[in-house]
Structures are given as C-alpha cells and as structure tokens.
Design an enzyme around this catalytic site. Structure first.
Site, PDB file in Angstrom:
ATOM      1  N   ASP A  57      -4.498   6.878   4.967  1.00 28.00           N
ATOM      2  CA  ASP A  57      -3.505   5.942   5.490  1.00 28.00           C
ATOM      3  C   ASP A  57      -4.152   4.669   6.054  1.00 28.00           C
ATOM      4  O   ASP A  57      -3.584   3.585   5.963  1.00 28.00           O
ATOM      5  CB  ASP A  57      -2.700   6.654   6.598  1.00 28.00           C
ATOM      6  CG  ASP A  57      -1.451   5.886   7.004  1.00 28.00           C
ATOM      7  OD1 ASP A  57      -0.847   5.229   6.142  1.00 28.00           O
ATOM      8  OD2 ASP A  57      -1.059   5.980   8.187  1.00 28.00           O
ATOM      9  N   LYS A  73      -2.607 -10.449  10.055  1.00 25.22           N
ATOM     10  CA  LYS A  73      -2.722 -10.584  11.511  1.00 25.22           C
ATOM     11  C   LYS A  73      -3.621 -11.767  11.856  1.00 25.22           C
ATOM     12  O   LYS A  73      -4.704 -11.922  11.296  1.00 25.22           O
ATOM     13  CB  LYS A  73      -3.301  -9.292  12.124  1.00 25.22           C
ATOM     14  CG  LYS A  73      -2.387  -8.075  11.937  1.00 25.22           C
ATOM     15  CD  LYS A  73      -3.005  -6.846  12.571  1.00 25.22           C
ATOM     16  CE  LYS A  73      -2.301  -5.563  12.172  1.00 25.22           C
ATOM     17  NZ  LYS A  73      -0.952  -5.407  12.688  1.00 25.22           N
ATOM     18  N   LYS A 105      -3.297   8.962  15.478  1.00 26.58           N
ATOM     19  CA  LYS A 105      -1.937   8.878  16.030  1.00 26.58           C
ATOM     20  C   LYS A 105      -1.917   9.603  17.376  1.00 26.58           C
ATOM     21  O   LYS A 105      -2.757  10.478  17.633  1.00 26.58           O
ATOM     22  CB  LYS A 105      -0.947   9.590  15.101  1.00 26.58           C
ATOM     23  CG  LYS A 105      -0.908   9.038  13.689  1.00 26.58           C
ATOM     24  CD  LYS A 105       0.040   7.878  13.585  1.00 26.58           C
ATOM     25  CE  LYS A 105       0.172   7.416  12.152  1.00 26.58           C
ATOM     26  NZ  LYS A 105       0.523   6.006  12.044  1.00 26.58           N
ATOM     27  N   HIS A 122      -1.390  -5.281   5.116  1.00 26.97           N
ATOM     28  CA  HIS A 122      -0.741  -6.122   6.119  1.00 26.97           C
ATOM     29  C   HIS A 122      -1.670  -6.487   7.280  1.00 26.97           C
ATOM     30  O   HIS A 122      -1.396  -7.424   8.021  1.00 26.97           O
ATOM     31  CB  HIS A 122       0.565  -5.485   6.620  1.00 26.97           C
ATOM     32  CG  HIS A 122       0.378  -4.406   7.634  1.00 26.97           C
ATOM     33  ND1 HIS A 122       0.118  -3.112   7.294  1.00 26.97           N
ATOM     34  CD2 HIS A 122       0.394  -4.447   8.990  1.00 26.97           C
ATOM     35  CE1 HIS A 122      -0.016  -2.400   8.406  1.00 26.97           C
ATOM     36  NE2 HIS A 122       0.152  -3.169   9.447  1.00 26.97           N
ATOM     37  N   LYS A 153       0.840  -1.186   0.000  1.00 22.15           N
ATOM     38  CA  LYS A 153       0.000   0.000   0.000  1.00 22.15           C
ATOM     39  C   LYS A 153       0.887   1.251   0.000  1.00 22.15           C
ATOM     40  O   LYS A 153       2.064   1.105   0.338  1.00 22.15           O
ATOM     41  CB  LYS A 153      -0.966  -0.023   1.187  1.00 22.15           C
ATOM     42  CG  LYS A 153      -0.377   0.407   2.518  1.00 22.15           C
ATOM     43  CD  LYS A 153      -1.406   0.438   3.600  1.00 22.15           C
ATOM     44  CE  LYS A 153      -1.887   1.828   3.910  1.00 22.15           C
ATOM     45  NZ  LYS A 153      -1.039   2.576   4.841  1.00 22.15           N
ATOM     46  N   GLU A 203      -3.430   4.505  17.795  1.00 23.11           N
ATOM     47  CA  GLU A 203      -1.984   4.316  17.950  1.00 23.11           C
ATOM     48  C   GLU A 203      -1.446   5.355  18.924  1.00 23.11           C
ATOM     49  O   GLU A 203      -1.951   6.486  18.970  1.00 23.11           O
ATOM     50  CB  GLU A 203      -1.284   4.494  16.611  1.00 23.11           C
ATOM     51  CG  GLU A 203      -1.694   3.474  15.576  1.00 23.11           C
ATOM     52  CD  GLU A 203      -0.905   3.642  14.292  1.00 23.11           C
ATOM     53  OE1 GLU A 203       0.134   3.006  14.154  1.00 23.11           O
ATOM     54  OE2 GLU A 203      -1.324   4.449  13.437  1.00 23.11           O
ATOM     55  N   HIS A 219      -6.967  -0.644   5.768  1.00 18.29           N
ATOM     56  CA  HIS A 219      -6.985  -1.493   6.959  1.00 18.29           C
ATOM     57  C   HIS A 219      -8.375  -1.578   7.611  1.00 18.29           C
ATOM     58  O   HIS A 219      -8.868  -2.662   7.898  1.00 18.29           O
ATOM     59  CB  HIS A 219      -5.988  -0.972   8.003  1.00 18.29           C
ATOM     60  CG  HIS A 219      -4.587  -0.849   7.481  1.00 18.29           C
ATOM     61  ND1 HIS A 219      -4.059  -1.716   6.572  1.00 18.29           N
ATOM     62  CD2 HIS A 219      -3.603   0.051   7.740  1.00 18.29           C
ATOM     63  CE1 HIS A 219      -2.805  -1.375   6.306  1.00 18.29           C
ATOM     64  NE2 HIS A 219      -2.513  -0.295   6.999  1.00 18.29           N
TER      65      HIS A 219
HETATM   66  C1  BG6 Z   1       0.468   1.433   8.062  1.00 15.52           C
HETATM   67  C2  BG6 Z   1       0.303   2.922   8.174  1.00 15.52           C
HETATM   68  O1  BG6 Z   1      -0.114   0.944   6.895  1.00 15.52           O
HETATM   69  O2  BG6 Z   1      -0.146   0.815   9.198  1.00 15.52           O
HETATM   70  C3  BG6 Z   1       0.917   3.419   9.465  1.00 15.52           C
HETATM   71  O3  BG6 Z   1       0.935   3.553   7.068  1.00 15.52           O
HETATM   72  C4  BG6 Z   1       0.334   2.688  10.653  1.00 15.52           C
HETATM   73  O4  BG6 Z   1       0.716   4.832   9.614  1.00 15.52           O
HETATM   74  C5  BG6 Z   1       0.410   1.180  10.436  1.00 15.52           C
HETATM   75  O5  BG6 Z   1       1.080   3.057  11.792  1.00 15.52           O
HETATM   76  C6  BG6 Z   1      -0.336   0.454  11.530  1.00 15.52           C
HETATM   77  O6  BG6 Z   1      -0.063  -0.917  11.433  1.00 15.52           O
HETATM   78  P1  BG6 Z   1       0.054  -1.828  12.725  1.00 15.52           P
HETATM   79  O7  BG6 Z   1       0.227  -3.206  12.193  1.00 15.52           O
HETATM   80  O8  BG6 Z   1       1.228  -1.322  13.504  1.00 15.52           O
HETATM   81  O9  BG6 Z   1      -1.222  -1.619  13.468  1.00 15.52           O
END
Ligand code: BG6
Length: 507
Positions: free
Chosen positions: A240, A187, A345, A183, A153, A221, A245
């Site tokens: 993002d 998980k 964030k 990604h 991505k 986060e 996601h």
């Molecule tokens: C990424 C984003 O795709 O996913 C990031 O670009 C984000 O900004 C991250 O922090 C979060 O992934 P995970 O697996 O840490 O929750």
C-alpha cells in the site's frame, strides 16, 4: 510557478460515482477554476457503473460539496456554479463496447478533441479500459490534439503484475501519454524536496555518505483499516505504501542533480536511484524487515477493533498493518548509508516525515570534556504532513560561563509564512496532466524498479507461516521495529514531535 491556464480539455473520469471523484478530483478542479488556471473550456465527462444521467451526477456532487466543513454551494460559489454546467455522465459497464462508442460520440461533438482519461477504478480494470480506448481509436492523437491516460495506484501488486500492466498499456499507447499517479507527489512539501536540495548549496554540499549517517522515512497514520478491510487484507502496509509513496520520497532524497528541470531529466534520475536499491537475498530480506498487525485497544479516546476482527478481514490473516525496513541505495553517493523506512496504521501520531541524521563531529574541541556526551548529531527534518515544514537541529552553547551545549531546532513552517489555503493535493497533478508535464508522474521503469526492491519481502512473507508481530493501537509499532534500528546503535525519530511545539518550547 505555474501560471498559464490549461488548454481546452474534456476530463473523462472512469469511476465518476466513486469517492475519489467527489472528494478530491472535483474539489481540486474547483480550486483550479477559482485561481483562473482552468477556464470554462474544461468539461467533465463522468463514466460509472451506477445508473444515472448528467443531472444525477451534478446532484450527487452538489450534495457532497454542500456537506463539506466549508460548504461549496452553487448559489454562493461562482467557480462551482460555472463548472457544474459542464459536467455530464454516461452510465454503463466499462468492459463493454457501448460505453466507448458513447464517449467517442461525445468527444466528437465536443468543441475540442483534447481528452484526458482518468482511471479512478479498481486496478483490474486499468488494462482492459486502456485496450478498449485504443480499440475504439480514442487514444489516437490527431490534428495536434492530445489524448492522455491518468492511472491511479495501485499499479500492480508485485513485480510481475506491474511489468504485465506496463506491457499491456505500452502496447497500446506511448509512454508520453501515460500519467501514473502517486498522490504523494502532489504534496507541496514533497515537491519542495528538490528545491531544498538543489537550490541550497549548504544542504547539497553535505548530501552524501561523508556527512550523512542514515536517513529515516516515516509515514505513520492514526487511522485504522476501518471499512477498507477487503482491499487492505489483500494488500497490506508494504504494498500500500512502500514501493509507491515511500519510494517516491526516497527517490527525491537520494537522486542525483538532474541535467535540467524537465520531466525526463528528473524521472531519469529518480529511476536510477530506485534501480540502485539493493535487491536482498531471502536471508537479507528476513533480517532487514519487520512487520506488525495492530491489536484491539484505544486510540485518542476511541475504541479500535483488532485488524483481524475488522469486517472483511480473515481472522487468520497474515497481512501486515505496519512495516519497517532497512534498505541501501548502492551508489557512490550513498554507499553504506542505511535508509530506514516505516509505515503503519493505528499508530501514535499522524506523521509523515523524512529525517536525515548527519554524522557526529570528530569531537576535537570537546575531546577532554563532558560536552561530548551531550552532543547529538545534526538532523534535517522534512515534515511532509501534518504541519508542513522543515527544521534543522543543531547544537549551540548555552548562555553562561561554562561550555554547555544544548540542541536547538531552527524551524520553518509553511503556515507561518504562506497562506496555503485548503488544497486537496490534486491541484498540481491535474494541472500538469492538462498541460502535459509528466514530472510528477511515475515512469514505467521507476515503477518496476520499486517493485523489484520490495519483491524479496513479498516472497519471504508469502512462504512464511508466521504472523506479523502484534502492536497496540497508539504505539510506535511492534517492539521488533525498535530492535531493527537499535541493533545498529540508532533510534527512530520520535513521532508527532510537531515543528510548532518545538518552536514554542524552551530547550
Ligand atoms: C493511500 C493508501 O495511497 O495513501 C492509504 O492506500 C493511505 O492506505 C493513504 O492512508 C495515505 O495518504 P495521505 O495523503 O493521507 O498521507
């Protein structure tokens, strides 16, 4: 459970000198090697802009792996010792032909012609690399060999660019050769959503608007934007995290039962859900979304620089670091059930979770009593990370002569039951890429449906002179996010309420 070893393959990584390769891809392949799922017939061919040769890539990987919390050293780790013998590197500019000619030569001399091209590069190179690969005949699948392309991505920055990128790629290769990564799908807890839903009658039987009041999907986060200012200022929290996601989580929660567990059946159902997301008018988009930007402050004892003062971020930036929205899936099953999504964030806790809140009981038994005032609705909480698990909140009678109800939580934590080890989350994605299973990868129509649903928000914010609402680091986001859900008479699920703590707290 996957057990068959992968076929022989050369993994050609574009962007081999980058962070993703050393932090996630190579450690995941080491884990797959350890478990015997990847054998000595896997080769890694790194391609990168940084000058260097085979030995310099191995040295770079060696020093990164040695610095891990649990160091991976070739003299001690058999998997890495064997794998590093099969790592090679080509330096050059991947907009030029020479590099593709060199890749071709290497693949021709390899003992197998299966190849997976992994594009771990900035998104502006996705289209041009695929075009060059095709031009040089590298995507042609002959004599039963496979040629696959894995794309990281962000896949597009809006609906128009995602469509253009799909058109460019699918003009050169078949959809069956394209593996668009998200990604989150690597998980364990995300993959478990389908099992939790479709292997359990008691869950699936209640899974509709007769019983479910609303769904919350959160990816909070604690990290701030840090050194990613340039990327983030151009991207923002919505692009993002949401069409990719969070929508993957939403699709798995809301999809219908697939006709089978093959990739196409599952991807078809997910795409159907994403294309049923209501497309808002500009007025509706304004009403159903809020955005925020974190200010300066402290979080877990560290000073946080305000987003707008972060390196490579414009002081006039209107980019959001938090977004919350209310969406609808316009299908028979979900009619009238709001899906509240939020991500940000520098928030109070790292917490990715899905909370399904059921409707209130009709109160028949408790109608004339005080009990009804203390009867919270049932909730199913899927804790994606950290502390992966699942809990069900129900009401029980407190021991004693009077009928007092108390809410309790039935908890399952992966770590209590299984030795989950230290995985990167890329193991299953790479394994599936090698064996040719596209279930955990996004199809073109699903990606475009996701962008179509967020496009109204992008449009209104692009036109608006207003800045996102401020929020303090360590908070749950801006006050407007509370208002978004409170005006519907609901509350956000509290962040960072770990299953672990609940298990050990008395109610
Ligand atoms: C990424 C984003 O795709 O996913 C990031 O670009 C984000 O900004 C991250 O922090 C979060 O992934 P995970 O697996 O840490 O929750």
């Amino acid at each position: 459970m996957a057990t068959a070893p992968t076929p022989p393959v050369t993994l050609v990584i574009f962007g081999a000198s980058g962070d993703l390769t050393r932090r996630l891809l190579v450690p995941a392949i080491i884990n797959l090697t350890r478990s015997g799922l990847v054998g000595d017939d896997l080769h890694i061919l790194g391609v990168g802009i940084e000058p260097g040769d085979d030995a310099s890539l191995v040295t770079r990987l060696d020093s990164f792996l040695a610095g891990l919390e649990e160091p991976v050293l070739p003299e001690k780790d058999d998997a890495w010792r064997r794998l590093r013998e099969r790592v090679s590197y080509i330096a050059g500019d991947f907009t030029k032909d020479e590099i593709f000619l060199s890749i071709k030569k290497r693949l021709e001399s390899a003992h197998c012609s299966n190849a997976a091209f992994y594009l771990a590069v900035p998104p502006q190179f996705f289209g041009p690399i695929v075009e060059k690969l095709a031009e040089h005949g590298l995507t042609r699948e002959v004599d039963g060999c496979f040629r696959r392309i894995a794309i990281e991505k962000p896949f597009g920055t809006d609906l128009a660019s995602a469509r253009a990128l799909n058109a460019c790629i699918l003009g050169k290769v078949a959809e069956s050769q394209v593996y668009r990564l998200d990604h989150f799908l690597g998980k364990e807890t995300v993959q478990n959503i389908l099992t939790a839903r479709f292997a359990n009658m008691m869950i699936e039987a209640l899974w509709n608007n007769n019983y479910i009041d609303h769904v919350q999907i959160t990816a909070a986060e604690t990290v701030d934007v840090g050194t990613r200012g340039k990327f983030y200022d151009a991207t923002g929290a919505l692009r993002d995290m949401v069409p990719n996601h969070l929508f993957q989580l939403l699709a798995m929660i809301a999809m219908e039962a697939p006709n089978g567990f093959g990739a196409e059946a599952i991807r078809t159902e997910k795409s159907k859900v994403l294309s049923a997301l209501r497309i808002y008018t500009p007025e509706e988009a304004t009403e159903h979304a809020v955005r925020g930007t974190y200010t300066a402050g402290t979080l877990n004892g560290s000073n946080i620089t305000a987003f707008r003062e972060t390196k490579d971020v414009s002081p006039d930036s209107k980019t959001e670091t938090f977004v919350a929205t209310k969406l609808y899936v316009d299908t028979w099953r979900w009619a009238g059930v709001p899906f509240y999504l939020r991500t940000g964030k520098a928030m109070t806790a790292r917490d990715t979770e899905i909370v399904v809140t059921f409707r209130q009981v009709p109160f028949a038994q408790f109608r004339e009593t005080d009990v009804k005032r203390n009867l919270p609705p049932n909730k199913l909480v899927i804790q994606v990370q950290p502390d992966e698990g699942l809990s069900i909140e129900i009401s029980i009678k407190a021991p004693g002569l009077s009928v007092d109800t108390v809410p309790v939580s039935l908890d399952f934590r992966y770590a209590d039951k299984f030795d989950i080890g230290k995985m990167t989350g890329y193991e299953s994605l790479l394994y599936d890429l090698f064996i040719g299973d596209q279930t955990l990868f996004q199809r073109a129509d699903g990606i475009e449906a996701g962008w179509a649903a967020v496009q109204p928000f992008l449009d209104i914010w692009a036109k608006s002179a207003e800045r996102p609402d401020p929020y303090a680091p360590g908070s749950m986001g801006p006050a407007s996010a509370e208002d978004l859900i409170r005006k519907d008479g609901r509350e956000w699920h509290e962040l960072g309420v770990m299953l672990h703590n609940q298990t050990h707290n008395k109610t």
